[in-house]
Scaffold this active site. Structure first.
Site, PDB file in Angstrom:
ATOM      1  N   VAL A   1      -8.272  62.277  37.930  1.00 60.66           N
ATOM      2  CA  VAL A   1      -7.283  61.429  37.407  1.00 60.66           C
ATOM      3  C   VAL A   1      -7.434  60.027  37.338  1.00 60.66           C
ATOM      4  CG1 VAL A   1      -5.490  63.011  38.614  1.00 60.66           C
ATOM      5  CG2 VAL A   1      -6.446  61.089  39.883  1.00 60.66           C
TER       6      VAL A   1
ATOM      7  N   ASN B   1       0.385  63.891  42.922  1.00 60.16           N
ATOM      8  CA  ASN B   1      -0.123  63.824  44.133  1.00 60.16           C
ATOM      9  C   ASN B   1      -1.420  63.572  44.622  1.00 60.16           C
ATOM     10  OD1 ASN B   1       0.001  65.202  47.182  1.00 60.16           O
ATOM     11  ND2 ASN B   1      -1.366  66.403  45.969  1.00 60.16           N
TER      12      ASN B   1
ATOM     13  N   TYR C   1      -5.648  52.554  52.480  1.00 58.47           N
ATOM     14  CA  TYR C   1      -4.508  53.658  52.118  1.00 58.47           C
ATOM     15  C   TYR C   1      -3.044  53.315  52.296  1.00 58.47           C
ATOM     16  CZ  TYR C   1      -2.496  58.220  52.647  1.00 58.47           C
ATOM     17  OH  TYR C   1      -1.573  59.311  52.429  1.00 58.47           O
ATOM     18  N   ALA C   2      -2.844  52.245  53.136  1.00 61.67           N
ATOM     19  CA  ALA C   2      -1.465  51.746  53.402  1.00 61.67           C
ATOM     20  C   ALA C   2      -1.111  50.756  52.048  1.00 61.67           C
ATOM     21  CB  ALA C   2      -1.319  50.941  54.625  1.00 61.67           C
TER      22      ALA C   2
ATOM     23  N   LYS D   1      -0.436  53.043  49.235  1.00 61.66           N
ATOM     24  CA  LYS D   1       0.843  53.409  49.257  1.00 61.66           C
ATOM     25  C   LYS D   1       2.162  52.900  49.149  1.00 61.66           C
ATOM     26  CE  LYS D   1      -0.574  57.768  49.493  1.00 61.66           C
ATOM     27  NZ  LYS D   1      -0.642  58.672  48.215  1.00 61.66           N
TER      28      LYS D   1
END
Length: 254
Positions: A67, A93, A159-160, A163
């Site tokens: 992706v 996802n 990661y945070a 997101k």
């Protein structure tokens, strides 16, 4: 089947659909009647996932795709529409995580996580939105976020950040695509038991800390995501857009 939640005649593209929560939520869409197109980088995982879904009577085709590669993403969308004729639902996802404290995380760690979780989600969302607009029948885009787009936690710098970006993209896309009949929402799970998280959750102190953050005093199961994803993919959510639905046992409400 109650028609509000019926996905028959719908085609759902699921990125990162060969394992983990992508596989689980894709299976839920298939059980609700959708024809599935699952995409992932790993060919063997795709083959195994498709075989398992077909054994359950779900119509599914698998597509190999990175992706983070724009050309591969475009080819994915073309291949799915060539096979099924349309894309009605996108479960955006595909993602990854590298857990390191701020002072230890390397630049390449940051780049890898942000490229997969944010750039990859953007590339797929853009390509599918263009296809949905061409179809002139609207659609549902469901981005996969996390409670870490809302709450802070150590060793989650990249990661945070990714997101949090997913949450904002969700709101912007919802505004831009509303006139096209395309609804854009996100699901933000807390920790969910999967083969991928089993080892990480096996640490007793870590497990107990996570459970203590929830109102329901347990870690989530894959089945806990079934209802939310079918809701957001179906006509039942036709007055819902730009929202982040946290599936977290009450964690973010505390």
């Amino acid at each position: 089947m109650y028609q509000l939640f019926n996905l028959e005649e719908k085609v759902a593209l699921v990125t990162g659909g060969s394992k983990g929560i992508g596989f689980g939520m894709g299976r839920a869409l298939g059980r609700a009647g959708a024809k599935l197109a699952i995409a992932s980088r790993g060919e063997e995982d795709l083959i195994n996932a498709a075989l398992q879904l077909r054994e359950e009577g779900i119509e599914v085709e698998s597509f190999q795709c990175d992706v983070t590669n724009k050309e591969q993403v475009q080819q994915l969308v073309e291949s799915v529409t060539g096979y099924y004729g349309q894309i009605d639902v996108l479960l955006n996802n595909a993602g990854m995580n590298i857990r390191k404290p701020l002072i230890e995380i390397e630049e390449e760690d940051w780049d890898k996580v942000l490229t997969t979780n944010l750039k990859g989600l953007f590339l797929v969302g853009q390509a599918v939105a263009k296809q949905m607009i061409r179809q002139r029948e609207g659609g549902k885009i469901i981005n996969v976020s996390s409670i870490l787009g809302e709450v802070g936690m150590g060793s989650q710098t990249s990661y945070a950040a990714s997101k949090g970006g997913v949450n904002q993209l969700t709101k912007v896309w919802a505004e831009e695509l509303a006139t096209e009949g395309i609804y854009v929402n996100a699901i933000g799970p807390a920790y969910i038991k999967t083969p991928m998280t089993e080892g990480w959750l096996s640490d007793k102190d870590r497990y107990n800390h996570i459970v203590d953050q929830t109102m329901l005093k347990r870690v989530g199961e894959l089945s806990d995501l079934d209802g939310p994803v079918v809701f957001l993919a179906s006509d039942a959510s036709n007055y819902v857009t730009g929202q982040i639905l946290y599936v977290d046992g009450g964690w973010t409400a505390k």
